[in-house]
Design a protein around this motif. Structure first.
Motif, PDB file in Angstrom:
ATOM      1  N   ARG A  69       0.907  -1.038   0.053  1.00 28.49           N
ATOM      2  CA  ARG A  69       0.021  -0.043  -0.010  1.00 28.49           C
ATOM      3  C   ARG A  69       0.926   1.211   0.058  1.00 28.49           C
ATOM      4  O   ARG A  69       2.205   1.304   0.598  1.00 28.49           O
ATOM      5  N   PRO A  70       0.414   2.349  -0.625  1.00 28.72           N
ATOM      6  CA  PRO A  70       1.236   3.562  -0.578  1.00 28.72           C
ATOM      7  C   PRO A  70       0.909   4.287   0.598  1.00 28.72           C
ATOM      8  O   PRO A  70      -0.518   4.170   1.009  1.00 28.72           O
ATOM      9  N   TRP A  71       1.412   5.300   0.980  1.00 30.47           N
ATOM     10  CA  TRP A  71       1.410   6.212   2.279  1.00 30.47           C
ATOM     11  C   TRP A  71       1.918   7.582   2.022  1.00 30.47           C
ATOM     12  O   TRP A  71       3.170   7.671   1.388  1.00 30.47           O
ATOM     13  N   THR A  72       1.080   8.605   1.857  1.00 29.52           N
ATOM     14  CA  THR A  72       1.803   9.953   1.433  1.00 29.52           C
ATOM     15  C   THR A  72       1.776  10.749   2.752  1.00 29.52           C
ATOM     16  O   THR A  72       0.890  10.964   3.263  1.00 29.52           O
ATOM     17  N   ASP A  73       2.973  11.467   3.121  1.00 27.57           N
ATOM     18  CA  ASP A  73       3.108  12.227   4.124  1.00 27.57           C
ATOM     19  C   ASP A  73       2.718  13.567   3.921  1.00 27.57           C
ATOM     20  O   ASP A  73       2.253  14.005   2.898  1.00 27.57           O
ATOM     21  N   LYS A  74       2.991  14.666   4.876  1.00 28.79           N
ATOM     22  CA  LYS A  74       2.582  15.776   4.988  1.00 28.79           C
ATOM     23  C   LYS A  74       3.197  16.774   3.790  1.00 28.79           C
ATOM     24  O   LYS A  74       2.555  17.721   3.396  1.00 28.79           O
ATOM     25  N   THR A  75       4.367  16.307   3.418  1.00 30.80           N
ATOM     26  CA  THR A  75       4.967  17.098   2.424  1.00 30.80           C
ATOM     27  C   THR A  75       4.582  16.391   0.852  1.00 30.80           C
ATOM     28  O   THR A  75       5.228  17.271  -0.015  1.00 30.80           O
ATOM     29  N   GLY A  76       3.859  15.542   0.859  1.00 33.37           N
ATOM     30  CA  GLY A  76       3.208  14.785  -0.506  1.00 33.37           C
ATOM     31  C   GLY A  76       4.213  13.731  -0.880  1.00 33.37           C
ATOM     32  O   GLY A  76       3.959  13.353  -2.186  1.00 33.37           O
ATOM     33  N   LYS A  77       5.430  13.373  -0.048  1.00 28.02           N
ATOM     34  CA  LYS A  77       5.971  12.484  -0.604  1.00 28.02           C
ATOM     35  C   LYS A  77       5.555  11.066  -0.321  1.00 28.02           C
ATOM     36  O   LYS A  77       4.806  10.878   0.679  1.00 28.02           O
ATOM     37  N   THR A  78       5.462  10.216  -1.224  1.00 26.22           N
ATOM     38  CA  THR A  78       4.802   8.974  -1.161  1.00 26.22           C
ATOM     39  C   THR A  78       5.800   7.688  -1.014  1.00 26.22           C
ATOM     40  O   THR A  78       6.592   7.618  -1.748  1.00 26.22           O
ATOM     41  N   SER A  79       5.357   6.868   0.020  1.00 27.67           N
ATOM     42  CA  SER A  79       6.354   5.847   0.327  1.00 27.67           C
ATOM     43  C   SER A  79       5.491   4.553   0.104  1.00 27.67           C
ATOM     44  O   SER A  79       4.249   4.759   0.398  1.00 27.67           O
ATOM     45  N   TYR A  80       6.002   3.530   0.159  1.00 30.39           N
ATOM     46  CA  TYR A  80       5.275   2.125  -0.215  1.00 30.39           C
ATOM     47  C   TYR A  80       5.669   1.167   0.945  1.00 30.39           C
ATOM     48  O   TYR A  80       6.777   1.130   1.266  1.00 30.39           O
ATOM     49  N   PHE A  81       4.664   0.315   1.542  1.00 29.38           N
ATOM     50  CA  PHE A  81       4.948  -0.627   2.355  1.00 29.38           C
ATOM     51  C   PHE A  81       4.366  -1.776   2.062  1.00 29.38           C
ATOM     52  O   PHE A  81       3.180  -1.979   1.175  1.00 29.38           O
ATOM     53  N   ASN A  82       4.979  -2.913   2.221  1.00 27.01           N
ATOM     54  CA  ASN A  82       4.610  -4.324   2.065  1.00 27.01           C
ATOM     55  C   ASN A  82       4.421  -5.022   3.253  1.00 27.01           C
ATOM     56  O   ASN A  82       5.058  -4.732   4.177  1.00 27.01           O
ATOM     57  N   SER A  83       3.298  -6.055   3.320  1.00 29.30           N
ATOM     58  CA  SER A  83       3.166  -6.783   4.694  1.00 29.30           C
ATOM     59  C   SER A  83       3.130  -8.245   4.100  1.00 29.30           C
ATOM     60  O   SER A  83       2.211  -8.517   3.008  1.00 29.30           O
TER      61      SER A  83
END
Length: 122
Positions: A69-83
């Motif tokens: 899933r993606p997650w976008t922080d307050k600055t608009g940078k998107t990170s991706y996480f796997n589980s």
């Protein structure tokens, strides 16, 4: 997906919210015994109880789904996480097949007995 390995650690159940709980399982995966990998799995909701009977050192076969899933922080940078989410886990006895392996009846000889005619056209 599935993987076989040795239980390294079974985490405590974490009540994340009133309606959501999870539990971690760390499995030592030794495809190359010189450099074992330690893989973190998650058991969610009612699947957390699947880990109750396991302890460090147990040989297991873990069946899991890979989620991302993606997650976008307050600055608009998107990170991706796997589980890796567990849906089934089996203990493996040393030198024995997995506990979930079904037992099948011995094969039956269905060939014709001597002297019987085979009336099949081929």
């Amino acid at each position: 997906m599935e993987i076989k390995g040795k239980v390294h650690e079974v985490g405590a159940t974490q009540q994340v919210s009133e309606t959501f709980k999870k539990r971690d399982l760390i499995v030592e995966y030794a495809e190359n015994p010189t450099y074992p990998e330690y893989i973190r799995f998650e058991a969610l909701q009612d699947k957390t109880a699947l880990l109750d009977t396991f302890k460090a050192g147990d040989e297991v076969e873990v069946f899991f789904n890979l989620r991302g899933r993606p997650w976008t922080d307050k600055t608009g940078k998107t990170s991706y996480f796997n589980s890796l989410v567990i849906w089934r886990i089996n203990a493996i006895a040393a030198g024995a097949p997995a506990a979930s392996t079904p037992a099948y009846a011995a094969p039956v000889d269905v060939s014709n007995a001597p002297g019987e005619d085979d009336d099949l056209p081929f």
